[in-house]
Design an enzyme around this catalytic site. Structure first.
Site, PDB file in Angstrom:
ATOM      1  CB  THR A 108      35.136  -3.844  53.237  1.00 15.62           C
ATOM      2  OG1 THR A 108      36.432  -3.498  52.756  1.00 15.62           O
ATOM      3  CG2 THR A 108      35.136  -3.808  54.755  1.00 15.62           C
ATOM      4  N   GLY A 147      31.955   2.782  48.211  1.00 15.41           N
ATOM      5  CA  GLY A 147      31.661   4.180  47.893  1.00 15.41           C
ATOM      6  C   GLY A 147      30.619   4.272  46.791  1.00 15.41           C
ATOM      7  CD  GLU A 390      42.284  -0.066  47.889  1.00 13.68           C
ATOM      8  OE1 GLU A 390      41.231   0.544  47.637  1.00 13.68           O
ATOM      9  OE2 GLU A 390      42.394  -1.294  47.759  1.00 13.68           O
TER      10      GLU A 390
HETATM   11  C1  LIG Z   1      40.161   3.282  33.830  1.00  8.57           C
HETATM   12  C2  LIG Z   1      39.975   4.619  34.452  1.00  8.57           C
HETATM   13  C3  LIG Z   1      41.072   4.868  35.408  1.00  8.57           C
HETATM   14  C4  LIG Z   1      40.834   6.117  36.146  1.00  8.57           C
HETATM   15  C5  LIG Z   1      41.904   6.277  37.174  1.00  8.57           C
HETATM   16  C6  LIG Z   1      41.445   7.251  38.182  1.00  8.57           C
HETATM   17  C7  LIG Z   1      42.445   7.383  39.265  1.00  8.57           C
HETATM   18  C8  LIG Z   1      42.014   8.495  40.126  1.00  8.57           C
HETATM   19  C9  LIG Z   1      43.001   8.779  41.200  1.00  8.57           C
HETATM   20  C10 LIG Z   1      42.344   9.675  42.163  1.00  8.57           C
HETATM   21  C11 LIG Z   1      43.122   9.818  43.413  1.00  8.57           C
HETATM   22  C12 LIG Z   1      43.027   8.585  44.263  1.00  8.57           C
HETATM   23  C13 LIG Z   1      42.017   8.751  45.312  1.00  8.57           C
HETATM   24  C14 LIG Z   1      42.087   7.550  46.236  1.00  8.57           C
HETATM   25  C15 LIG Z   1      40.728   7.269  46.797  1.00  8.57           C
HETATM   26  C16 LIG Z   1      40.674   5.829  47.132  1.00  8.57           C
HETATM   27  C17 LIG Z   1      39.302   5.426  47.595  1.00  8.57           C
HETATM   28  C18 LIG Z   1      39.390   4.002  47.997  1.00  8.57           C
HETATM   29  C19 LIG Z   1      38.130   3.550  48.610  1.00  8.57           C
HETATM   30  C20 LIG Z   1      38.455   2.327  49.401  1.00  8.57           C
HETATM   31  C21 LIG Z   1      38.370   1.106  48.834  1.00  8.57           C
HETATM   32  C22 LIG Z   1      38.707  -0.062  49.656  1.00  8.57           C
HETATM   33  O1  LIG Z   1      39.088   0.049  50.801  1.00  8.57           O
HETATM   34  S1  LIG Z   1      38.579  -1.564  48.826  1.00  8.57           S
HETATM   35  C23 LIG Z   1      38.995  -2.739  50.068  1.00  8.57           C
HETATM   36  C24 LIG Z   1      40.487  -2.706  50.410  1.00  8.57           C
HETATM   37  N1  LIG Z   1      40.804  -3.793  51.262  1.00  8.57           N
HETATM   38  C25 LIG Z   1      42.070  -4.203  51.489  1.00  8.57           C
HETATM   39  O2  LIG Z   1      43.041  -3.614  51.045  1.00  8.57           O
HETATM   40  C26 LIG Z   1      42.203  -5.430  52.313  1.00  8.57           C
HETATM   41  C27 LIG Z   1      43.571  -5.525  52.963  1.00  8.57           C
HETATM   42  N2  LIG Z   1      43.956  -6.926  53.093  1.00  8.57           N
HETATM   43  C28 LIG Z   1      44.748  -7.521  52.130  1.00  8.57           C
HETATM   44  O3  LIG Z   1      45.188  -6.943  51.175  1.00  8.57           O
HETATM   45  C29 LIG Z   1      45.097  -8.970  52.348  1.00  8.57           C
HETATM   46  O4  LIG Z   1      44.153  -9.627  53.083  1.00  8.57           O
HETATM   47  C30 LIG Z   1      46.459  -9.140  53.050  1.00  8.57           C
HETATM   48  C31 LIG Z   1      47.520  -8.653  52.107  1.00  8.57           C
HETATM   49  C32 LIG Z   1      46.471  -8.320  54.310  1.00  8.57           C
HETATM   50  C33 LIG Z   1      46.684 -10.585  53.429  1.00  8.57           C
HETATM   51  O5  LIG Z   1      46.210 -11.322  52.340  1.00  8.57           O
HETATM   52  P1  LIG Z   1      46.282 -12.903  52.432  1.00  8.57           P
HETATM   53  O6  LIG Z   1      45.964 -13.308  53.838  1.00  8.57           O
HETATM   54  O7  LIG Z   1      45.513 -13.493  51.347  1.00  8.57           O
HETATM   55  O8  LIG Z   1      47.761 -13.121  52.074  1.00  8.57           O
HETATM   56  P2  LIG Z   1      48.965 -13.540  52.982  1.00  8.57           P
HETATM   57  O9  LIG Z   1      49.257 -12.504  53.995  1.00  8.57           O
HETATM   58  O10 LIG Z   1      48.754 -14.946  53.446  1.00  8.57           O
HETATM   59  O11 LIG Z   1      50.053 -13.508  51.860  1.00  8.57           O
HETATM   60  C34 LIG Z   1      50.027 -14.538  50.871  1.00  8.57           C
HETATM   61  C35 LIG Z   1      50.884 -14.093  49.739  1.00  8.57           C
HETATM   62  O12 LIG Z   1      50.142 -13.216  48.905  1.00  8.57           O
HETATM   63  C36 LIG Z   1      50.869 -12.044  48.672  1.00  8.57           C
HETATM   64  N3  LIG Z   1      49.917 -10.969  48.483  1.00  8.57           N
HETATM   65  C37 LIG Z   1      48.977 -10.557  49.347  1.00  8.57           C
HETATM   66  N4  LIG Z   1      48.278  -9.535  48.817  1.00  8.57           N
HETATM   67  C38 LIG Z   1      48.795  -9.310  47.572  1.00  8.57           C
HETATM   68  C39 LIG Z   1      48.519  -8.382  46.514  1.00  8.57           C
HETATM   69  N5  LIG Z   1      47.569  -7.442  46.641  1.00  8.57           N
HETATM   70  N6  LIG Z   1      49.227  -8.454  45.379  1.00  8.57           N
HETATM   71  C40 LIG Z   1      50.201  -9.384  45.261  1.00  8.57           C
HETATM   72  N7  LIG Z   1      50.560 -10.291  46.214  1.00  8.57           N
HETATM   73  C41 LIG Z   1      49.836 -10.241  47.358  1.00  8.57           C
HETATM   74  C42 LIG Z   1      51.698 -11.879  49.900  1.00  8.57           C
HETATM   75  O13 LIG Z   1      52.785 -11.041  49.638  1.00  8.57           O
HETATM   76  C43 LIG Z   1      52.107 -13.299  50.165  1.00  8.57           C
HETATM   77  O14 LIG Z   1      53.134 -13.656  49.294  1.00  8.57           O
HETATM   78  P3  LIG Z   1      54.244 -14.686  49.777  1.00  8.57           P
HETATM   79  O15 LIG Z   1      55.125 -14.842  48.600  1.00  8.57           O
HETATM   80  O16 LIG Z   1      53.506 -15.933  50.173  1.00  8.57           O
HETATM   81  O17 LIG Z   1      54.917 -14.040  50.940  1.00  8.57           O
HETATM   82  C1  LIG Z   2      36.385   6.148  54.061  1.00  5.82           C
HETATM   83  C2  LIG Z   2      36.410   4.677  53.737  1.00  5.82           C
HETATM   84  C3  LIG Z   2      36.036   4.239  52.467  1.00  5.82           C
HETATM   85  C4  LIG Z   2      36.037   2.879  52.171  1.00  5.82           C
HETATM   86  N1  LIG Z   2      35.628   2.462  50.926  1.00  5.82           N
HETATM   87  C5  LIG Z   2      35.575   1.136  50.650  1.00  5.82           C
HETATM   88  C6  LIG Z   2      35.102   0.672  49.377  1.00  5.82           C
HETATM   89  O1  LIG Z   2      34.742   1.471  48.514  1.00  5.82           O
HETATM   90  N2  LIG Z   2      35.041  -0.662  49.141  1.00  5.82           N
HETATM   91  C7  LIG Z   2      35.453  -1.585  50.097  1.00  5.82           C
HETATM   92  O2  LIG Z   2      35.382  -2.787  49.829  1.00  5.82           O
HETATM   93  N3  LIG Z   2      35.926  -1.179  51.317  1.00  5.82           N
HETATM   94  C8  LIG Z   2      35.985   0.148  51.602  1.00  5.82           C
HETATM   95  N4  LIG Z   2      36.448   0.571  52.825  1.00  5.82           N
HETATM   96  C9  LIG Z   2      36.757  -0.429  53.871  1.00  5.82           C
HETATM   97  C10 LIG Z   2      38.251  -0.550  54.123  1.00  5.82           C
HETATM   98  O3  LIG Z   2      38.871  -1.232  53.080  1.00  5.82           O
HETATM   99  C11 LIG Z   2      38.417  -1.307  55.465  1.00  5.82           C
HETATM  100  O4  LIG Z   2      37.942  -0.465  56.485  1.00  5.82           O
HETATM  101  C12 LIG Z   2      39.876  -1.673  55.730  1.00  5.82           C
HETATM  102  O5  LIG Z   2      40.283  -2.677  54.832  1.00  5.82           O
HETATM  103  C13 LIG Z   2      40.079  -2.163  57.173  1.00  5.82           C
HETATM  104  O6  LIG Z   2      39.218  -3.258  57.454  1.00  5.82           O
HETATM  105  P1  LIG Z   2      38.229  -3.183  58.720  1.00  5.82           P
HETATM  106  O7  LIG Z   2      37.615  -1.838  58.742  1.00  5.82           O
HETATM  107  O8  LIG Z   2      37.347  -4.370  58.686  1.00  5.82           O
HETATM  108  O9  LIG Z   2      39.203  -3.278  59.970  1.00  5.82           O
HETATM  109  P2  LIG Z   2      39.834  -4.655  60.517  1.00  5.82           P
HETATM  110  O10 LIG Z   2      40.385  -5.448  59.396  1.00  5.82           O
HETATM  111  O11 LIG Z   2      38.865  -5.265  61.430  1.00  5.82           O
HETATM  112  O12 LIG Z   2      41.060  -4.072  61.363  1.00  5.82           O
HETATM  113  C14 LIG Z   2      40.762  -3.348  62.566  1.00  5.82           C
HETATM  114  C15 LIG Z   2      42.072  -3.141  63.271  1.00  5.82           C
HETATM  115  O13 LIG Z   2      42.577  -4.401  63.676  1.00  5.82           O
HETATM  116  C16 LIG Z   2      44.002  -4.444  63.572  1.00  5.82           C
HETATM  117  N5  LIG Z   2      44.361  -5.567  62.694  1.00  5.82           N
HETATM  118  C17 LIG Z   2      43.570  -6.200  61.803  1.00  5.82           C
HETATM  119  N6  LIG Z   2      44.238  -7.209  61.193  1.00  5.82           N
HETATM  120  C18 LIG Z   2      45.492  -7.219  61.731  1.00  5.82           C
HETATM  121  C19 LIG Z   2      46.660  -8.022  61.524  1.00  5.82           C
HETATM  122  N7  LIG Z   2      46.677  -9.021  60.629  1.00  5.82           N
HETATM  123  N8  LIG Z   2      47.764  -7.724  62.250  1.00  5.82           N
HETATM  124  C20 LIG Z   2      47.756  -6.693  63.134  1.00  5.82           C
HETATM  125  N9  LIG Z   2      46.672  -5.896  63.382  1.00  5.82           N
HETATM  126  C21 LIG Z   2      45.576  -6.172  62.691  1.00  5.82           C
HETATM  127  C22 LIG Z   2      44.434  -3.093  62.994  1.00  5.82           C
HETATM  128  O14 LIG Z   2      44.769  -2.232  64.037  1.00  5.82           O
HETATM  129  C23 LIG Z   2      43.156  -2.576  62.331  1.00  5.82           C
HETATM  130  O15 LIG Z   2      43.081  -1.160  62.336  1.00  5.82           O
HETATM  131  C24 LIG Z   2      36.444   1.937  53.161  1.00  5.82           C
HETATM  132  C25 LIG Z   2      36.835   2.373  54.432  1.00  5.82           C
HETATM  133  C26 LIG Z   2      36.826   3.740  54.725  1.00  5.82           C
HETATM  134  C27 LIG Z   2      37.236   4.192  56.088  1.00  5.82           C
END
Ligand SMILES: CCCCCCCCCCCCCCCCCCC/C=C/C(=O)SCCNC(=O)CCNC(=O)[C@H](O)C(C)(C)COP(=O)(O)OP(=O)(O)OC[C@H]1O[C@@H](n2cnc3c(N)ncnc32)[C@H](O)[C@@H]1OP(=O)(O)O
Ligand SMILES: Cc1cc2nc3c(=O)[nH]c(=O)nc-3n(C[C@H](O)[C@H](O)[C@H](O)COP(=O)(O)OP(=O)(O)OC[C@H]3O[C@@H](n4cnc5c(N)ncnc54)[C@H](O)[C@@H]3O)c2cc1C
Length: 615
Positions: A108, A147, A390
């Site tokens: 992010t 994080g 996530e």
């Molecule tokens: C080895 C040691 C192991 C230890 C294990 C420990 C485990 C401990 C467990 C503890 C408990 C858990 C505690 C949980 C804490 C978690 C903390 C997390 C901290 C946070 C981290 C983050 O936030 S990281 C950043 C996360 N960000 C996101 O998730 C971004 C979200 N956006 C997206 O995923 C994508 O942009 C999208 C999906 C929204 C759109 O992607 P894109 O625009 O590229 O695709 P399209 O929409 O055009 O789709 C195209 C096509 O791709 C397919 N697709 C999209 N994403 C995926 C995917 N991830 N996988 C597979 N396929 C994917 C989609 O379906 C489309 O397919 P079509 O066939 O074309 O329809």
């Molecule tokens: C506690 C915490 C821990 C995190 N840890 C990590 C980390 O370790 N590593 C990391 O990489 N990221 C991390 N993140 C970031 C997290 O993955 C992002 O906040 C999340 O993916 C949302 O992206 P954004 O915040 O940019 O919101 P945006 O993507 O800007 O979205 C803002 C709002 O816009 C709307 N929106 C956006 N896109 C669409 C769409 N296509 N259609 C409809 N509505 C839409 C939704 O209402 C959304 O809530 C963390 C976030 C939090 C809160």
């Protein structure tokens, strides 16, 4: 092991400064995760027990508001396992397992979170030096949120737009050292710090990261799926989305995490409701337990049922995740879209429902539920974050909708994957000719609703699984929970059922009666059902939910720990004598105390000895 609720000079965690909280978090984390490392050294490791141990530690009494080391296990190591080739795994995994390096996961940016194809950080290949040049072209390109990155991690998985031979090949992952391993100072070309105080998870040390033409070796690109050869030739992955694997893994484990938090919250609220007496059912009678009110049962019992439903669903999802990943290893990508859709859907549904249920548990406890000492506000802060990280829930549900619409469009031309096979049956008009107020009847109704509005329902498999494995007595109670969960949601989603199924008004009325009967049937077992979660007081950390029921004594004991009760007056930024309130708030916001020094003193005191295996 540190005491159950580590204090700093006698002051409970709630009253620590931002900096003291960080020291507390580091100190507790290095001790807690030494346990995880010991498991590794003794060969007692498997992804299952790591999932349970790390999951149990995060949100436990020792790491109750998260940990700066959490991302190291949750995303840094899984990303290496999922995206590094064998040679890279041999180089990096041993050091990650024994924590001689601490990692984070930076995807992010300030300007982009959801739309990851729009990320701005660039990784440009320089064939002359066989290096990638990492650069943040704008402020919005700064990584924001990872994080542990603020003051803790010295390595990081960075997701950036890959350029080679003048062409952009989209986002790829790189392993990057961001701090000196000896001094912990940020390396030249790296701008790094923490992002400041948040609603919750304030022990996670979320950071920001900017690159100024920062060079890394070519071999630091994770090359399991796609590669860049020494001359800059790009070799693309078999499937463009294999690079997204780390996100799928975390979405799957988040479902387990929600089970932990929901079980905690409903245990606290149900036990308190058995202790709390308020108002009389009949004048002159003794005040009754609030758990006897149907309205209280309506608030709480569906959360007990949901905790079991989510646990069964999490286990089923974990099996699916492992099945599909084994197929991916063999080159079979057929079920990847289904796994992605399932992980998106269940992460979104379980986090949204858990956040709503935890808030409802708090509201069910009156004023005492609003006390930090109840642990309910802290739990809410933890679970509501999961609706955003996530993958923001709205966006993930849209991904599931996209998959279901595509599945529906190919209904007659393509074999259905297991979790959507019901769509074929539900498509047949004869499928829902009548309505019955049974569990099966309600599930069938939702499948028809799902069919008609392409919403997935996944409950039926767990019911069959459950009837094979439990005693008759337990089966009766669990079936009551299943009945409760189904009738609750049938009444919650009545508009859909009325639109798309032949349910009659009379059947709705009997459904309502059935729901209330189920609440009554469950009441005698309510406390036993939350006791069955077997959560020790040390895990609950709650004045309201302790096993012995000494609610009021504990509330008073905790209140007396407030420093405000220790002395008549307390200086604070808001009450400073000189009245410069706004200037002080702005100074604090612009300069978090953790950023005041390049290396926080806890590195030399705790982190370095831990990473050198001396703790
Ligand atoms: C080895 C040691 C192991 C230890 C294990 C420990 C485990 C401990 C467990 C503890 C408990 C858990 C505690 C949980 C804490 C978690 C903390 C997390 C901290 C946070 C981290 C983050 O936030 S990281 C950043 C996360 N960000 C996101 O998730 C971004 C979200 N956006 C997206 O995923 C994508 O942009 C999208 C999906 C929204 C759109 O992607 P894109 O625009 O590229 O695709 P399209 O929409 O055009 O789709 C195209 C096509 O791709 C397919 N697709 C999209 N994403 C995926 C995917 N991830 N996988 C597979 N396929 C994917 C989609 O379906 C489309 O397919 P079509 O066939 O074309 O329809
Ligand atoms: C506690 C915490 C821990 C995190 N840890 C990590 C980390 O370790 N590593 C990391 O990489 N990221 C991390 N993140 C970031 C997290 O993955 C992002 O906040 C999340 O993916 C949302 O992206 P954004 O915040 O940019 O919101 P945006 O993507 O800007 O979205 C803002 C709002 O816009 C709307 N929106 C956006 N896109 C669409 C769409 N296509 N259609 C409809 N509505 C839409 C939704 O209402 C959304 O809530 C963390 C976030 C939090 C809160």
């Amino acid at each position: 092991m540190l005491s159950k609720r580590e204090v700093f000079d006698g002051v409970p965690e709630e009253y620590l400064s931002h900096k003291e909280r960080y020291e507390n978090a580091i100190r507790n984390s290095v001790v807690a995760f030494s346990l995880v490392r010991k498991m590794q050294e003794e060969g007692k490791t498997s992804i299952n027990n790591y999932r349970d141990v790390v999951g149990g530690l995060l949100g436990s009494s020792v790491l109750r508001d998260g940990s700066p080391l959490g991302l190291h296990y949750i995303m840094f190591m899984p990303a290496i396992l999922n995206q590094a080739n064998e040679e890279q795994q041999e180089k990096w995994l041993p050091r990650a397992w024994n924590c001689s390096i601490i990692g984070s996961y930076a995807q992010t940016e300030l300007g982009h979170g959801t739309f990851i194809r729009g990320l701005e950080t660039t990784a440009t290949y320089d064939a002359a030096t066989k290096q990638f040049v990492l650069h943040s072209p704008t402020l919005t390109a700064y990584k924001w949120w990872p994080g542990g990155l603020g003051q803790t991690a010295n390595y990081c998985i960075v997701v950036a737009q890959l350029y080679t031979k003048g062409q952009c090949h989209g986002i790829h992952s790189f392993i990057i050292q961001v701090r000196d391993e000896e001094t912990h100072m940020p390396l030249p070309g790296i701008k790094i710090g923490e992002i400041g105080a948040k609603l919750g998870l304030n022990a996670v040390n979320n950071g920001f990261l900017g690159f100024d033409n920062y060079r890394i070796p070519r071999t630091n690109m994770l090359m399991k799926h796609a590669q860049v050869l020494e001359d800059g030739t790009y070799v693309k992955s078999r499937h463009s989305k294999l690079n997204y694997g780390a996100m799928v893994f975390v979405r799957v484990v988040i479902v387990f995490d929600m089970v932990n938090y929901l079980s905690k919250a409903v245990t606290i609220a149900t036990r308190f409701s058995a202790v709390r007496r308020q108002c009389q059912l009949k004048a002159g009678e003794t005040e009754c337990q609030i758990l006897d009110y149907v309205t209280q049962q309506h608030k709480l019992f569906v959360s007990i049922a949901a905790a079991h439903a989510f646990r069964i669903t999490a286990n089923k999802l974990w099996l699916t995740f492992n099945e599909v990943n084994e197929q991916l290893v063999e080159g079979n990508l057929q079920r990847l879209p289904e796994l992605h859709a399932l992980a998106c859907c269940l992460k979104a549904v379980t986090t949204a429902d858990t956040a709503a249920c935890v808030e409802r548990c708090r509201l069910a406890c009156g004023g005492h539920g609003y006390m930090m000492s109840s642990s309910l506000p802290l739990t809410y802060g933890l679970v509501t974050a999961a609706c955003t990280y996530e993958g923001e829930n709205t966006v993930l549900l849209l991904q599931t909708a996209r998959f279901l619409v595509k599945t529906y469009q190919q209904l007659d031309s393509k074999a259905l994957t297991p979790t959507v096979a019901y769509l074929k049956t539900a498509a047949a008009e004869r499928f829902c000719v009548g309505w019955s107020n049974t569990t099966e009847g309600i599930i069938r109704g939702f499948q028809v609703v799902a069919m008609r509005v392409i919403i997935m329902s996944t409950f039926n498999e767990e019911v069959q699984e459950m009837s094979r494995t439990v005693s008759p007595q337990l089966k009766e109670v669990l079936h009551q929970l299943v009945d409760l969960y189904c009738t609750y949601w049938a009444l919650e989603k009545l508009s859909d059922l009325l639109l798309y199924t032949p349910i009659s008004q009379k059947e709705v009325e009997s459904l309502r009666l059935r729901y209330e009967e189920t609440l009554t049937n469950l009441r005698p077992n309510a406390v036993g059902l939350v006791d069955a979660f077997d959560l020790r007081d040390e895990m609950l950390q709650s004045t309201l939910g302790s096993y012995d029921g000494r609610v009021y004594e504990r509330l008073m004991e905790e209140a007396m720990k407030s420093p405000l009760n220790a002395e008549p007056m307390l200086q604070s930024t808001l009450g400073s004598y000189d009245g410069r309130v706004y200037e002080r708030l702005m100074e604090e916001a612009m300069k978090s105390p953790l950023n005041a020094e390049p290396v926080n003193y806890t590195f030399h005191k705790y982190l370095k000895p831990f990473m050198q295996g001396k703790l």
